[in-house]
Design a protein around this motif. Sequence first.
Motif, PDB file in Angstrom:
ATOM      1  N   PRO A 198       0.829  -1.204   0.000  1.00 36.69           N
ATOM      2  CA  PRO A 198       0.000   0.000   0.000  1.00 36.69           C
ATOM      3  C   PRO A 198       0.869   1.263   0.000  1.00 36.69           C
ATOM      4  O   PRO A 198       1.970   1.281   0.549  1.00 36.69           O
ATOM      5  CB  PRO A 198      -0.781  -0.121   1.305  1.00 36.69           C
ATOM      6  CG  PRO A 198       0.116  -0.917   2.191  1.00 36.69           C
ATOM      7  CD  PRO A 198       0.871  -1.867   1.304  1.00 36.69           C
ATOM      8  N   TRP A 202      -0.666   7.649   5.573  1.00 35.57           N
ATOM      9  CA  TRP A 202       0.142   7.099   6.668  1.00 35.57           C
ATOM     10  C   TRP A 202       1.002   5.927   6.230  1.00 35.57           C
ATOM     11  O   TRP A 202       2.002   5.623   6.883  1.00 35.57           O
ATOM     12  CB  TRP A 202      -0.759   6.678   7.816  1.00 35.57           C
ATOM     13  CG  TRP A 202      -1.404   7.813   8.551  1.00 35.57           C
ATOM     14  CD1 TRP A 202      -1.499   9.116   8.155  1.00 35.57           C
ATOM     15  CD2 TRP A 202      -2.052   7.728   9.818  1.00 35.57           C
ATOM     16  NE1 TRP A 202      -2.173   9.849   9.087  1.00 35.57           N
ATOM     17  CE2 TRP A 202      -2.524   9.035  10.116  1.00 35.57           C
ATOM     18  CE3 TRP A 202      -2.281   6.702  10.718  1.00 35.57           C
ATOM     19  CZ2 TRP A 202      -3.213   9.320  11.299  1.00 35.57           C
ATOM     20  CZ3 TRP A 202      -2.972   6.978  11.892  1.00 35.57           C
ATOM     21  CH2 TRP A 202      -3.423   8.276  12.172  1.00 35.57           C
ATOM     22  N   PHE A 203       0.592   5.242   5.118  1.00 37.24           N
ATOM     23  CA  PHE A 203       1.378   4.107   4.644  1.00 37.24           C
ATOM     24  C   PHE A 203       2.771   4.526   4.179  1.00 37.24           C
ATOM     25  O   PHE A 203       3.653   3.678   4.033  1.00 37.24           O
ATOM     26  CB  PHE A 203       0.654   3.396   3.501  1.00 37.24           C
ATOM     27  CG  PHE A 203      -0.467   2.508   3.958  1.00 37.24           C
ATOM     28  CD1 PHE A 203      -0.199   1.320   4.629  1.00 37.24           C
ATOM     29  CD2 PHE A 203      -1.783   2.857   3.720  1.00 37.24           C
ATOM     30  CE1 PHE A 203      -1.227   0.494   5.057  1.00 37.24           C
ATOM     31  CE2 PHE A 203      -2.824   2.040   4.143  1.00 37.24           C
ATOM     32  CZ  PHE A 203      -2.549   0.857   4.812  1.00 37.24           C
ATOM     33  N   GLU A 204       2.987   5.804   3.929  1.00 34.13           N
ATOM     34  CA  GLU A 204       4.320   6.273   3.561  1.00 34.13           C
ATOM     35  C   GLU A 204       5.268   6.255   4.752  1.00 34.13           C
ATOM     36  O   GLU A 204       6.483   6.312   4.597  1.00 34.13           O
ATOM     37  CB  GLU A 204       4.242   7.697   2.984  1.00 34.13           C
ATOM     38  CG  GLU A 204       3.425   7.809   1.703  1.00 34.13           C
ATOM     39  CD  GLU A 204       3.990   6.943   0.590  1.00 34.13           C
ATOM     40  OE1 GLU A 204       5.229   6.869   0.460  1.00 34.13           O
ATOM     41  OE2 GLU A 204       3.185   6.311  -0.143  1.00 34.13           O
ATOM     42  N   SER A 207       4.035   0.580   8.212  1.00 36.37           N
ATOM     43  CA  SER A 207       3.415  -0.550   7.513  1.00 36.37           C
ATOM     44  C   SER A 207       1.988  -0.805   7.967  1.00 36.37           C
ATOM     45  O   SER A 207       1.176  -1.341   7.215  1.00 36.37           O
ATOM     46  CB  SER A 207       4.254  -1.819   7.739  1.00 36.37           C
ATOM     47  OG  SER A 207       5.517  -1.707   7.136  1.00 36.37           O
ATOM     48  N   SER A 208       1.688  -0.452   9.202  1.00 34.17           N
ATOM     49  CA  SER A 208       0.372  -0.774   9.773  1.00 34.17           C
ATOM     50  C   SER A 208      -0.254   0.454  10.431  1.00 34.17           C
ATOM     51  O   SER A 208      -0.327   0.529  11.666  1.00 34.17           O
ATOM     52  CB  SER A 208       0.501  -1.917  10.784  1.00 34.17           C
ATOM     53  OG  SER A 208       1.055  -3.068  10.192  1.00 34.17           O
ATOM     54  N   HIS A 251       5.145  -6.116   9.558  1.00 35.53           N
ATOM     55  CA  HIS A 251       6.266  -5.466   8.864  1.00 35.53           C
ATOM     56  C   HIS A 251       7.258  -6.518   8.361  1.00 35.53           C
ATOM     57  O   HIS A 251       7.753  -6.434   7.228  1.00 35.53           O
ATOM     58  CB  HIS A 251       6.945  -4.501   9.830  1.00 35.53           C
ATOM     59  CG  HIS A 251       7.974  -3.608   9.200  1.00 35.53           C
ATOM     60  ND1 HIS A 251       7.652  -2.665   8.250  1.00 35.53           N
ATOM     61  CD2 HIS A 251       9.323  -3.510   9.382  1.00 35.53           C
ATOM     62  CE1 HIS A 251       8.751  -2.020   7.867  1.00 35.53           C
ATOM     63  NE2 HIS A 251       9.770  -2.520   8.543  1.00 35.53           N
ATOM     64  N   TYR A 254       5.736  -8.261   5.275  1.00 38.97           N
ATOM     65  CA  TYR A 254       5.829  -7.452   4.056  1.00 38.97           C
ATOM     66  C   TYR A 254       7.256  -7.410   3.511  1.00 38.97           C
ATOM     67  O   TYR A 254       7.483  -7.510   2.308  1.00 38.97           O
ATOM     68  CB  TYR A 254       5.338  -6.034   4.332  1.00 38.97           C
ATOM     69  CG  TYR A 254       3.844  -5.921   4.504  1.00 38.97           C
ATOM     70  CD1 TYR A 254       2.968  -6.477   3.571  1.00 38.97           C
ATOM     71  CD2 TYR A 254       3.300  -5.253   5.599  1.00 38.97           C
ATOM     72  CE1 TYR A 254       1.596  -6.375   3.732  1.00 38.97           C
ATOM     73  CE2 TYR A 254       1.930  -5.143   5.764  1.00 38.97           C
ATOM     74  CZ  TYR A 254       1.081  -5.705   4.831  1.00 38.97           C
ATOM     75  OH  TYR A 254      -0.278  -5.613   4.994  1.00 38.97           O
ATOM     76  N   ARG A 265      10.235   2.882   5.403  1.00 37.25           N
ATOM     77  CA  ARG A 265       8.981   2.684   6.125  1.00 37.25           C
ATOM     78  C   ARG A 265       9.211   1.913   7.418  1.00 37.25           C
ATOM     79  O   ARG A 265       9.864   0.883   7.431  1.00 37.25           O
ATOM     80  CB  ARG A 265       7.979   1.963   5.228  1.00 37.25           C
ATOM     81  CG  ARG A 265       6.559   1.920   5.768  1.00 37.25           C
ATOM     82  CD  ARG A 265       5.610   1.256   4.793  1.00 37.25           C
ATOM     83  NE  ARG A 265       5.520   1.992   3.532  1.00 37.25           N
ATOM     84  CZ  ARG A 265       4.717   1.633   2.535  1.00 37.25           C
ATOM     85  NH1 ARG A 265       3.958   0.545   2.638  1.00 37.25           N
ATOM     86  NH2 ARG A 265       4.683   2.338   1.422  1.00 37.25           N
TER      87      ARG A 265
END
Length: 273
Positions: A198, A202-204, A207-208, A251, A254, A265
């Motif tokens: 994604p 906030w995903f930048e 991870s969650s 994390h 991913y 990230r």
Amino acid sequence: MATWAGTEVSALNPLRALWLTLAATFLLTLLLQLVPPGLLPGCAFFQDLIRYGKTKEGAPPRPAACRAFDVPKRYFSHFYIISVLWNGFLLWSLTHSLFMGAPFPNWLHGLLRILGTAQFRGGELALSAFLVLVFLWLHSLRRLFECFYVSVFSNAVIHVVQYCFGLVYYILVGLTVLSQVPMDGRNGVVIHCNHRIPFGDWFEYVSSPNYLAELMIYISMAVTFGFYNLTWWLVVTYVFFSQALSAFLSHKFYKSKFISYPKHRKAFLPFLF
């Protein structure tokens, strides 16, 4: 203020002891996950117990015995059904008590006494508890809606222990809120179930972001209590470490699944962790 603070720290009632134990347990679990592989003996049962959903895919091979304890992750909705009903009842009871002068049921009053009720007086604390209980009920209602109409669970599973804990959790949270009252007185189409990286918002940074948002919700409840409520800060501490553990495991998943996963990230806290 000093006398009040001393009383708050020294009074480790059963409810505070429980939240402190949960926070310490998840902190220890998180620290064990941060230890480099090979330094500690592996335990398939332990890893199976702390992981759920996609994070089980990144765990060591699961013994057949562990699969006997699998429960569909879509059962998450049960947690919020319980929460909407139970915390709705607590909200109804508190509303009647605050605005109509009706006493709590005897069994509820006795249970709150056992758990450890507020050790100081103040009508403003009762109003704070009322607002937090409203927020908690609305949060549970939103999560239940998401489980039915937004979330895609595929064939992911959770451990039966996690399932049982989830059933009890929102009952316990509601009781924790109520114990602070002085006793005197949109639709979408599912395209696929594969994971993708994604991007945006906030995903930048993490991870969650859902776990980070969960933490912020509980912190906002602490602010509603006026910053100084030790019992609720113990709840926040538990939420911090439990969400940090889930975020850390996600994390790792991913990073192991996507070679091009953004290196800047973080797992849970922007720029920090």
